[in-house]
Design a protein around this motif. Structure first.
Motif, mmCIF file in Angstrom:
data_model
loop_
_atom_site.group_PDB
_atom_site.id
_atom_site.type_symbol
_atom_site.label_atom_id
_atom_site.label_comp_id
_atom_site.label_asym_id
_atom_site.label_seq_id
_atom_site.Cartn_x
_atom_site.Cartn_y
_atom_site.Cartn_z
ATOM 1 N N GLU A 16 35.341 35.703 -27.913
ATOM 2 C CA GLU A 16 36.522 36.548 -28.088
ATOM 3 C C GLU A 16 37.790 35.713 -28.241
ATOM 4 N N ASP A 55 35.564 34.995 -22.443
ATOM 5 C CA ASP A 55 34.513 34.865 -23.450
ATOM 6 C C ASP A 55 35.035 33.953 -24.566
ATOM 7 N N GLU A 69 41.915 38.129 -22.576
ATOM 8 C CA GLU A 69 42.102 39.393 -23.288
ATOM 9 C C GLU A 69 40.867 39.744 -24.116
ATOM 10 N N ARG A 70 40.407 40.967 -23.965
ATOM 11 C CA ARG A 70 39.265 41.432 -24.761
ATOM 12 C C ARG A 70 39.689 41.546 -26.231
ATOM 13 N N TRP A 71 38.751 41.251 -27.124
ATOM 14 C CA TRP A 71 39.022 41.329 -28.556
ATOM 15 C C TRP A 71 38.456 42.625 -29.112
ATOM 16 N N VAL A 72 39.259 43.331 -29.896
ATOM 17 C CA VAL A 72 38.830 44.580 -30.523
ATOM 18 C C VAL A 72 38.833 44.381 -32.030
ATOM 19 N N ASP A 73 37.706 44.673 -32.670
ATOM 20 C CA ASP A 73 37.591 44.544 -34.119
ATOM 21 C C ASP A 73 38.573 45.509 -34.778
ATOM 22 N N ASP A 100 42.396 35.249 -35.711
ATOM 23 C CA ASP A 100 43.276 36.319 -36.190
ATOM 24 C C ASP A 100 44.679 35.807 -36.512
ATOM 25 N N LEU A 158 37.965 34.500 -31.753
ATOM 26 C CA LEU A 158 38.357 35.563 -32.673
ATOM 27 C C LEU A 158 39.858 35.841 -32.601
ATOM 28 N N HIS A 159 40.430 35.812 -31.398
ATOM 29 C CA HIS A 159 41.886 35.977 -31.261
ATOM 30 C C HIS A 159 42.615 34.859 -32.004
ATOM 31 N N HIS A 190 30.048 31.715 -23.696
ATOM 32 C CA HIS A 190 29.945 32.330 -25.013
ATOM 33 C C HIS A 190 29.123 33.604 -24.882
ATOM 34 N N HIS A 191 29.723 34.739 -25.263
ATOM 35 C CA HIS A 191 29.115 36.054 -25.000
ATOM 36 C C HIS A 191 28.800 36.162 -23.506
#
Length: 243
Positions: free
Chosen positions: A148, A145, A226-230, A155, A151-152, A118-119
């Protein structure tokens, strides 16, 4: 460039194991994951040191209790972070090992596994700097992460759908902290703020997320990592370019 033949045999094994990076299309079932947590002397990866490391393996959708790692490291002085993890400099000096020994054991344990946390970007950077400083090598592992990944999945409505499927009546999920995920997934946060405890908690959360990810077609390493982008950042950047 470091001459690998002069390094400990465990480090040489690690370098051989990670010589070929895992490709994005590697299926989940072919991966060995290692849930990792580090307690450190602070939150600045450029200067703070590792105090303790905890890790546990996740393979084939199961937590492997027999494949765990834990190390307490010697530190030179106390910092305010002792309030969080409870490890004093005196305890670390008495029971801890030197960073070179801890890293040697950890990298041999880690091999080519995918790091999960986490982070986790902070932990990866701290270990990476320690590897460069002590052995002149890179930390070559891929990493995921859980923040992340959550968050995906949020979404695409996976977290909310899960809440409804178990008859949840709470408001839509907003707390993406490790403690918040424990509450959401009904995981008891035993030994919170210890490296081994947080690694085990993260492994349990990761298994929950992994099952949700597979239901939403995230079935490869690339999809999980995959990196998460706000989206708000993207919108602001787009808006700014139109002014």
């Amino acid at each position: 460039m470091t001459d690998s033949t002069s390094l400990p045999v465990e480090i040489q094994r690690y370098l051989a194991a990670t010589a070929d990076p895992l490709p994005d299309d590697t299926p989940i079932e072919r991966l060995r994951f290692v849930a990792l947590d580090c307690e450190t002397t602070g939150t600045d990866a450029t200067k703070d040191a590792i105090i303790s490391m905890g890790a546990i393996a996740v393979i084939d959708g199961e937590i492997r209790l027999e494949e765990e790692f834990e190390a307490l490291l010697k530190i030179r002085h106390n910092t305010s972070s002792v309030v969080v993890h409870g490890i004093t400099a005196e305890e670390a000096a008495r029971k801890g090992v030197y960073v070179e020994e801890a890293l040697t054991r950890f990298l041999d344990y880690l091999g080519n596994a995918v790091i999960v946390g986490h982070h986790i970007g902070f932990d990866v950077e701290v270990i990476q700097r320690a590897c460069l400083r002590n052995f002149g090598i890179e930390l070559n592992n891929r990493w995921i992460d859980t923040m992340e990944l959550t968050l995906h999945l949020d979404d695409v409505g996976a977290i909310e759908a899960m809440r409804r499927s178990v008859g949840g009546t709470a408001s839509p999920f907003q707390d993406f902290s490790l403690d918040g995920l424990c509450r959401r997934f009904r995981i008891a946060p035993h030994d919170r703020h210890t490296a081994a405890g947080d690694a085990f908690i993260t492994a349990q959360i990761f298994l929950k997320l992994l099952r949700l990810a597979q239901r939403h077609d995230r079935t490869t390493l690339g999809a999980l990592a995959e990196r998460w982008v706000d989206p708000r950042d993207t919108e602001e950047a787009g808006g700014g370019s139109q002014k």
